[in-house]
Design a protein around this motif. Structure first.
Motif, PDB file in Angstrom:
ATOM      1  N   LEU A 236       0.758  -1.141   0.012  1.00 42.36           N
ATOM      2  CA  LEU A 236      -0.066   0.056   0.156  1.00 42.36           C
ATOM      3  C   LEU A 236       0.734   1.344   0.179  1.00 42.36           C
ATOM      4  O   LEU A 236       1.738   1.477   0.706  1.00 42.36           O
ATOM      5  CB  LEU A 236      -0.942   0.019   1.095  1.00 42.36           C
ATOM      6  CG  LEU A 236      -1.818   1.117   1.462  1.00 42.36           C
ATOM      7  CD1 LEU A 236      -2.784   0.865   0.409  1.00 42.36           C
ATOM      8  CD2 LEU A 236      -2.332   0.928   2.897  1.00 42.36           C
ATOM      9  N   VAL A 237       0.675   2.141  -0.830  1.00 41.43           N
ATOM     10  CA  VAL A 237       1.217   3.494  -1.015  1.00 41.43           C
ATOM     11  C   VAL A 237       0.307   4.515  -0.663  1.00 41.43           C
ATOM     12  O   VAL A 237      -0.627   4.705  -1.352  1.00 41.43           O
ATOM     13  CB  VAL A 237       1.827   3.712  -2.142  1.00 41.43           C
ATOM     14  CG1 VAL A 237       2.438   5.151  -2.400  1.00 41.43           C
ATOM     15  CG2 VAL A 237       3.221   2.826  -2.312  1.00 41.43           C
ATOM     16  N   VAL A 238       0.592   5.268   0.227  1.00 42.32           N
ATOM     17  CA  VAL A 238      -0.375   6.525   0.713  1.00 42.32           C
ATOM     18  C   VAL A 238       0.240   7.698   0.056  1.00 42.32           C
ATOM     19  O   VAL A 238       1.151   8.161   0.743  1.00 42.32           O
ATOM     20  CB  VAL A 238      -0.694   6.463   2.332  1.00 42.32           C
ATOM     21  CG1 VAL A 238      -1.741   7.448   2.583  1.00 42.32           C
ATOM     22  CG2 VAL A 238      -1.191   4.963   2.649  1.00 42.32           C
ATOM     23  N   TRP A 274       3.631   2.369   2.924  1.00 41.74           N
ATOM     24  CA  TRP A 274       4.724   3.232   2.604  1.00 41.74           C
ATOM     25  C   TRP A 274       3.975   4.611   2.203  1.00 41.74           C
ATOM     26  O   TRP A 274       2.688   4.645   1.867  1.00 41.74           O
ATOM     27  CB  TRP A 274       5.398   2.883   1.287  1.00 41.74           C
ATOM     28  CG  TRP A 274       6.323   1.704   1.270  1.00 41.74           C
ATOM     29  CD1 TRP A 274       5.876   0.504   1.130  1.00 41.74           C
ATOM     30  CD2 TRP A 274       7.507   1.412   2.003  1.00 41.74           C
ATOM     31  NE1 TRP A 274       6.504  -0.613   1.270  1.00 41.74           N
ATOM     32  CE2 TRP A 274       7.592  -0.014   1.987  1.00 41.74           C
ATOM     33  CE3 TRP A 274       8.513   2.180   2.800  1.00 41.74           C
ATOM     34  CZ2 TRP A 274       8.952  -0.507   2.442  1.00 41.74           C
ATOM     35  CZ3 TRP A 274       9.585   1.774   3.160  1.00 41.74           C
ATOM     36  CH2 TRP A 274       9.620   0.360   3.046  1.00 41.74           C
ATOM     37  N   ALA A 275       4.646   5.857   2.656  1.00 41.57           N
ATOM     38  CA  ALA A 275       3.885   7.048   2.536  1.00 41.57           C
ATOM     39  C   ALA A 275       4.647   7.831   1.189  1.00 41.57           C
ATOM     40  O   ALA A 275       5.842   7.599   1.249  1.00 41.57           O
ATOM     41  CB  ALA A 275       4.028   7.821   3.753  1.00 41.57           C
ATOM     42  N   VAL A 276       4.076   8.717   0.620  1.00 43.79           N
ATOM     43  CA  VAL A 276       4.580   9.988  -0.326  1.00 43.79           C
ATOM     44  C   VAL A 276       4.090  10.880   0.282  1.00 43.79           C
ATOM     45  O   VAL A 276       2.969  11.062   0.474  1.00 43.79           O
ATOM     46  CB  VAL A 276       4.188   9.536  -1.771  1.00 43.79           C
ATOM     47  CG1 VAL A 276       4.805  10.556  -2.703  1.00 43.79           C
ATOM     48  CG2 VAL A 276       4.601   8.114  -2.306  1.00 43.79           C
ATOM     49  N   PRO A 277       5.211  11.890   0.594  1.00 43.42           N
ATOM     50  CA  PRO A 277       4.616  13.374   1.011  1.00 43.42           C
ATOM     51  C   PRO A 277       3.482  14.064  -0.030  1.00 43.42           C
ATOM     52  O   PRO A 277       3.902  13.948  -1.241  1.00 43.42           O
ATOM     53  CB  PRO A 277       5.799  14.029   1.207  1.00 43.42           C
ATOM     54  CG  PRO A 277       6.749  12.920   1.286  1.00 43.42           C
ATOM     55  CD  PRO A 277       6.451  11.881   0.306  1.00 43.42           C
ATOM     56  N   LEU A 278       2.898  14.941   0.724  1.00 45.20           N
ATOM     57  CA  LEU A 278       1.998  15.851  -0.195  1.00 45.20           C
ATOM     58  C   LEU A 278       2.967  16.983  -0.661  1.00 45.20           C
ATOM     59  O   LEU A 278       3.846  17.586   0.212  1.00 45.20           O
ATOM     60  CB  LEU A 278       0.890  16.473   0.595  1.00 45.20           C
ATOM     61  CG  LEU A 278       0.334  17.540  -0.118  1.00 45.20           C
ATOM     62  CD1 LEU A 278      -0.573  16.799  -1.227  1.00 45.20           C
ATOM     63  CD2 LEU A 278      -0.728  18.399   0.990  1.00 45.20           C
ATOM     64  N   ARG A 279       3.145  17.200  -1.873  1.00 49.23           N
ATOM     65  CA  ARG A 279       4.251  18.040  -2.477  1.00 49.23           C
ATOM     66  C   ARG A 279       3.505  19.500  -2.909  1.00 49.23           C
ATOM     67  O   ARG A 279       2.209  19.267  -2.935  1.00 49.23           O
ATOM     68  CB  ARG A 279       4.713  17.449  -3.639  1.00 49.23           C
ATOM     69  CG  ARG A 279       5.502  16.217  -3.353  1.00 49.23           C
ATOM     70  CD  ARG A 279       6.526  16.596  -2.445  1.00 49.23           C
ATOM     71  NE  ARG A 279       7.682  15.337  -2.344  1.00 49.23           N
ATOM     72  CZ  ARG A 279       8.324  15.361  -1.573  1.00 49.23           C
ATOM     73  NH1 ARG A 279       8.636  15.901  -0.397  1.00 49.23           N
ATOM     74  NH2 ARG A 279       8.968  14.115  -1.349  1.00 49.23           N
ATOM     75  N   SER A 280       4.084  20.417  -2.793  1.00 48.61           N
ATOM     76  CA  SER A 280       3.533  21.866  -3.237  1.00 48.61           C
ATOM     77  C   SER A 280       3.655  22.013  -4.713  1.00 48.61           C
ATOM     78  O   SER A 280       3.270  23.386  -5.160  1.00 48.61           O
ATOM     79  CB  SER A 280       4.591  22.796  -2.331  1.00 48.61           C
ATOM     80  OG  SER A 280       5.941  22.895  -2.997  1.00 48.61           O
ATOM     81  N   TYR A 281       3.813  21.102  -5.497  1.00 47.48           N
ATOM     82  CA  TYR A 281       4.108  21.129  -6.843  1.00 47.48           C
ATOM     83  C   TYR A 281       3.326  20.077  -7.522  1.00 47.48           C
ATOM     84  O   TYR A 281       3.166  18.984  -7.040  1.00 47.48           O
ATOM     85  CB  TYR A 281       5.286  21.257  -7.262  1.00 47.48           C
ATOM     86  CG  TYR A 281       6.380  20.102  -6.867  1.00 47.48           C
ATOM     87  CD1 TYR A 281       6.249  18.913  -7.429  1.00 47.48           C
ATOM     88  CD2 TYR A 281       7.046  20.638  -5.734  1.00 47.48           C
ATOM     89  CE1 TYR A 281       7.177  17.896  -6.792  1.00 47.48           C
ATOM     90  CE2 TYR A 281       7.772  19.411  -4.960  1.00 47.48           C
ATOM     91  CZ  TYR A 281       7.897  18.198  -5.410  1.00 47.48           C
ATOM     92  OH  TYR A 281       8.656  17.322  -5.079  1.00 47.48           O
ATOM     93  N   ASN A 282       2.833  20.269  -8.843  1.00 48.47           N
ATOM     94  CA  ASN A 282       2.256  19.135  -9.719  1.00 48.47           C
ATOM     95  C   ASN A 282       3.399  18.151 -10.137  1.00 48.47           C
ATOM     96  O   ASN A 282       4.589  18.692 -10.265  1.00 48.47           O
ATOM     97  CB  ASN A 282       1.435  19.726 -11.026  1.00 48.47           C
ATOM     98  CG  ASN A 282       0.052  19.742 -10.669  1.00 48.47           C
ATOM     99  OD1 ASN A 282      -0.675  19.514  -9.599  1.00 48.47           O
ATOM    100  ND2 ASN A 282      -0.525  20.802 -11.520  1.00 48.47           N
ATOM    101  N   VAL A 283       3.022  16.826 -10.412  1.00 53.17           N
ATOM    102  CA  VAL A 283       3.925  15.867 -10.600  1.00 53.17           C
ATOM    103  C   VAL A 283       4.180  15.900 -12.179  1.00 53.17           C
ATOM    104  O   VAL A 283       3.717  14.697 -12.727  1.00 53.17           O
ATOM    105  CB  VAL A 283       3.882  14.389  -9.905  1.00 53.17           C
ATOM    106  CG1 VAL A 283       4.847  13.538 -10.202  1.00 53.17           C
ATOM    107  CG2 VAL A 283       3.535  14.849  -8.501  1.00 53.17           C
TER     108      VAL A 283
END
Ligand SMILES: Nc1ncnc2c1ncn2[C@@H]1O[C@H](COP(=O)(O)OP(=O)(O)OP(=O)(O)O)[C@@H](O)[C@H]1O
Ligand SMILES: [Mg+2]
Length: 404
Positions: A236-238, A274-283
């Motif tokens: 799981l990737v959150v 696993w986590a992926v942080p909220l970013r301040s930019y579009n991917v």
């Protein structure tokens, strides 16, 4: 919670990303592909989504065969177009009968082969090729699939077992099966593809979700359904986890995310998380894709929205009520908020004294999680088999549609 870093996790050859619309499947799949390729692995990234945005992410034209990404020499990206593949499949099935059967029969066959089922068959056909072809197998260390939102993907993966049963039970042979004609000789390839997908030493299912209640529920449902299809190796990737809070808005968001984690369905807790942080930019763009999983790659700049007045949802509802619109559709990309906005409009119109019915055409609909019975709004799920809607006589219909 640990940050998802494909370079420190031992990953299988085939990685299959799935999840609710808009949760970040494409972003995380692309970032995984780039991370592994940057480490010297030969990687093939394939999109099976008819509404794929891989071209925007890599800012270049792609094909269904696989294109080398110039700035990431070990990475090849292919964009399968199931709609185009379905057209080619239709052509292949019908061509042998042209001039031999009457036009009316050919037209009927074309119509039969124009449904969504054909698109899913064609998608699985293309997809199986990438799993079973020896040259492809030997050419890459990792083959990563970025898929369409869960509902489509589940249907696509459920097809092969349905076909096998059907072909096995059919006493008439596969030639008269309409959409399924021509499948018999593909049975071996499909079986091999399914065997690979269900072999945990070869394939990992990566369930992508957001730290929110509805995406968690959908991830749990997908996890269970894919488990019954035999895809036992899951992680799981959150995506979009807030790691710091600095003001009232971020604090509120942080608390909301933490509450969703606390209420996370039991079956998801059992998975490696696993986590992926909220970013301040579009991917989008290679730099941002690289930065998604590696905070040390911080991309520069940011856009500032320069609009003096943006109408609020209340303004929109006022206008809809005033103009007496009877049928209202909400449409947009997966996960942007179609259902939430439709529900908010329904509540707003009800408060203005109108009788409202809220209907969804999304197979993965979750209206009951958004509005409960006390709202006084009647709700239904429309599908092609809907027979009786005579009991519904609303002043206004709102339909949260499927993805645009
Ligand atoms: N961790 C993140 N932080 C900030 N923005 C993100 C993050 N992950 C994804 N996004 C943004 O969220 C949006 C949706 O992401 P993406 O297209 O990857 O989702 P998806 O699940 O592939 O959607 P679809 O179901 O439509 O294929 C994009 O604009 C992307 O740039
Ligand atoms: Mg996507």
């Amino acid at each position: 919670m640990n940050i998802f870093d494909p370079c420190i996790i031992k990953l299988t050859k085939y990685l299959f990303y799935t999840g609710k619309g808009g949760v970040g499947k494409t972003s995380v799949a692309c970032a995984t592909a780039v991370s592994l390729a940057d480490r010297g692995k030969r990687v093939l990234l394939i999109s099976t989504d008819p509404a794929s945005n891989l071209q925007d992410v890599f800012s270049m034209a792609l094909t269904d065969k696989g294109v080398r990404i110039p700035q990431v020499p070990n990475l090849f990206v292919a964009n399968l177009d199931p709609v185009q593949a379905a057209a080619e499949y239709r052509e292949r099935v019908i061509a042998p009968y042209c001039g031999k059967l009457p036009d009316a029969v050919l037209t009927h066959m074309t119509e039969q082969l124009s449904g969504s089922c054909t698109v899913e068959i064609a998608a699985f056909n293309e997809f199986s090729h990438f799993i079973t072809d020896k040259t492809v197998q030997q050419g890459y260390d990792h083959i990563i699939f970025d898929t369409a939102p869960t509902g489509h993907t589940l249907r696509m993966l459920q097809l092969p077992s349905a076909w096998s049963d059907f072909i096995n039970k059919s006493t008439h042979g596969a030639s008269c099966l309409g959409q399924l004609s021509g499948l018999e000789n593909k049975k071996t390839m499909y079986k091999q593809a399914v065997d690979t997908l269900t072999d945990g030493t070869q394939t990992t299912l990566i369930l992508v979700t957001r730290p929110e209640t509805a995406p968690f529920k959908e991830a749990a449902r997908a996890s269970g359904e894919l488990l019954t299809l035999g895809m036992t190796k899951q992680l799981l990737v959150v995506n979009g986890v807030l790691t710091a809070r600095s003001d009232a808005l971020s604090s509120r968001l942080y608390e909301k995310q933490q509450a969703a984690f606390t209420a996370m369905p039991e079956c998801l807790r059992a998975l490696p998380l696993w986590a992926v942080p909220l970013r301040s930019y579009n991917v989008t763009g290679l730099e941002n894709v690289r930065a998604l999983l590696h905070a040390d790659h911080v991309p520069e700049g940011g856009e500032i929205l320069k609009i003096s007045h943006i109408p609020t949802l209340k303004d929109v509802i006022d206008e809809l009520a005033e103009k007496g619109k009877r049928v209202i559709f909400t449409m947009g990309k997966g996960g942007v908020g179609k259902t939430t906005i439709a529900a908010a409009v329904a509540v707003g119109l009800t408060k203005r004294g109108l009788k409202v019915h809220l209907a969804t055409t999304d197979p993965a609909a979750h209206l009951k999680f958004v509005l409960d019975k006390t709202s006084g709004i009647s709700m239904s799920h429309i599908n092609v088999k809907l027979k009786n809607c005579s009991d519904i006589s609303p002043k206004c219909w709102i339909k949260p549609g499927k993805q645009a």
